[in-house]
Write an enzyme that holds these catalytic residues in place. Sequence first.
Site, PDB file in Angstrom:
ATOM      1  N   THR A  53       0.747  -1.374   0.029  1.00 15.24           N
ATOM      2  CA  THR A  53       0.076  -0.041  -0.160  1.00 15.24           C
ATOM      3  C   THR A  53       0.740   1.262   0.011  1.00 15.24           C
ATOM      4  OG1 THR A  53      -1.717  -1.185   1.168  1.00 15.24           O
ATOM      5  CG2 THR A  53      -1.823   1.324   1.189  1.00 15.24           C
ATOM      6  N   THR A  54       1.907   1.193   0.839  1.00 14.52           N
ATOM      7  CA  THR A  54       2.788   2.528   0.915  1.00 14.52           C
ATOM      8  C   THR A  54       3.572   2.711  -0.445  1.00 14.52           C
ATOM      9  OG1 THR A  54       2.691   2.042   3.264  1.00 14.52           O
ATOM     10  CG2 THR A  54       4.571   3.501   2.141  1.00 14.52           C
ATOM     11  N   TYR A 117     -12.117  -3.096  -4.212  1.00 17.48           N
ATOM     12  CA  TYR A 117     -13.182  -2.683  -4.989  1.00 17.48           C
ATOM     13  C   TYR A 117     -14.179  -3.578  -5.064  1.00 17.48           C
ATOM     14  CZ  TYR A 117     -15.749  -0.610  -8.519  1.00 17.48           C
ATOM     15  OH  TYR A 117     -16.717  -0.040  -9.678  1.00 17.48           O
ATOM     16  N   TYR A 144      -2.438 -10.229   3.407  1.00 16.82           N
ATOM     17  CA  TYR A 144      -2.583  -8.722   3.618  1.00 16.82           C
ATOM     18  C   TYR A 144      -4.132  -8.183   3.886  1.00 16.82           C
ATOM     19  CZ  TYR A 144      -1.551  -3.588   3.435  1.00 16.82           C
ATOM     20  OH  TYR A 144      -1.608  -2.326   3.855  1.00 16.82           O
ATOM     21  N   ARG A 149      -9.076  -0.442   3.417  1.00 13.55           N
ATOM     22  CA  ARG A 149      -8.853   0.095   2.169  1.00 13.55           C
ATOM     23  C   ARG A 149      -9.819  -0.958   1.007  1.00 13.55           C
ATOM     24  NH1 ARG A 149      -4.620   3.797  -0.282  1.00 13.55           N
ATOM     25  NH2 ARG A 149      -3.451   4.248   1.751  1.00 13.55           N
ATOM     26  N   LYS A 173      -0.408  -9.835   7.533  1.00 12.28           N
ATOM     27  CA  LYS A 173      -0.325  -8.642   7.940  1.00 12.28           C
ATOM     28  C   LYS A 173      -1.906  -8.061   8.337  1.00 12.28           C
ATOM     29  CE  LYS A 173       0.764  -3.799   6.404  1.00 12.28           C
ATOM     30  NZ  LYS A 173       1.059  -3.080   5.310  1.00 12.28           N
ATOM     31  N   ILE A 215       4.509  -4.236   9.998  1.00 12.96           N
ATOM     32  CA  ILE A 215       4.983  -3.587   8.619  1.00 12.96           C
ATOM     33  C   ILE A 215       4.487  -2.298   8.562  1.00 12.96           C
ATOM     34  CG2 ILE A 215       4.786  -3.947   6.203  1.00 12.96           C
ATOM     35  CD1 ILE A 215       4.429  -6.939   6.481  1.00 12.96           C
TER      36      ILE A 215
END
Length: 309
Positions: A53-54, A117, A144, A149, A173, A215
């Site tokens: 994501t980052t 989504y 993850y 999100r 995660k 993380i």
Amino acid sequence: MSKFEQSKQKLRGSIAPIITPFTEDGSVDFETLESLINWHIESGSHGISVTGTTGEPSSLTIEERIQVIERAAKAVNGRVPFVPGTGSTNHEETLYLTKRASEIEGVDGVLIIVPYYNKPSQHALYKHFKKVADTVPNLPIIVYNIPGRTSVNLEVKTLAKLNTDCPNIIGVKESNKDFEHVNRVLLECGRDFLLYSGIELLCYPMLAIGGAGYISATANVEPKKVAEVYDAWKEGDVERAANLHYELMPLNDVLFKDTNPAPLKAALGMMGRIKPILRLPMDLPTKELQDEIRAVLQHYVELDKVTAK
């Protein structure tokens, strides 16, 4: 000891999710990426991840994601574990990225996000991750889960079934503020299952229940202190770990007042580490928030002593 048992021993601590730096023309700045990775390893980060994501993966083309993984693997050069993100909202893209990552020397495992989504059911999530795991049976996989999100929460029972049916799914995660949920992950999946926090304020508490590490996006700005939380805990210095946890809290707070990684890139720009550039539809925070970031940041780093790039 099996390969996956070895991975469970190796993939612990602060696995830093590196931002993807861009040049002024918007292309990936591979030179700066390598510089950031070296800085992280020198600062004590226990592992490196990219294109999570980052790392703005949804702003990168598939080929760019592969290039970032390749260049990062080369920069890490086996000095610490390397776990790139290979997930996508598209099943075939996830399969492709994961297979390509499995062929790159230096990849120790992959981080695969719950598809975003399209809001799949638990049954569909199971089939998605099972297919990916079966496609790369020798590659360790960390799932993850980030409901904020994806709008879907990977339920504990679904994760436990994947853990039972897929030997290479070795951890998760959890960017999940439901602390009861993360407790039940270890109860249902076993205490040797790797549980990482993706919520900054839960990085330290997660260690207390048996987590393998975290993380944390904040590691991009303060890699040394973020890593030291784990080091102190591992050494049994609970007071120091707690002190560091609270010391980092104001920084954690301000870095999430806008969508990650926009505040991170603003902060790293102020530190002279990168050119603070994002690709639309992402953009830097407002001037007011940037001023607030600078005010907080100066308590952690000496901004005037950092040479701008």
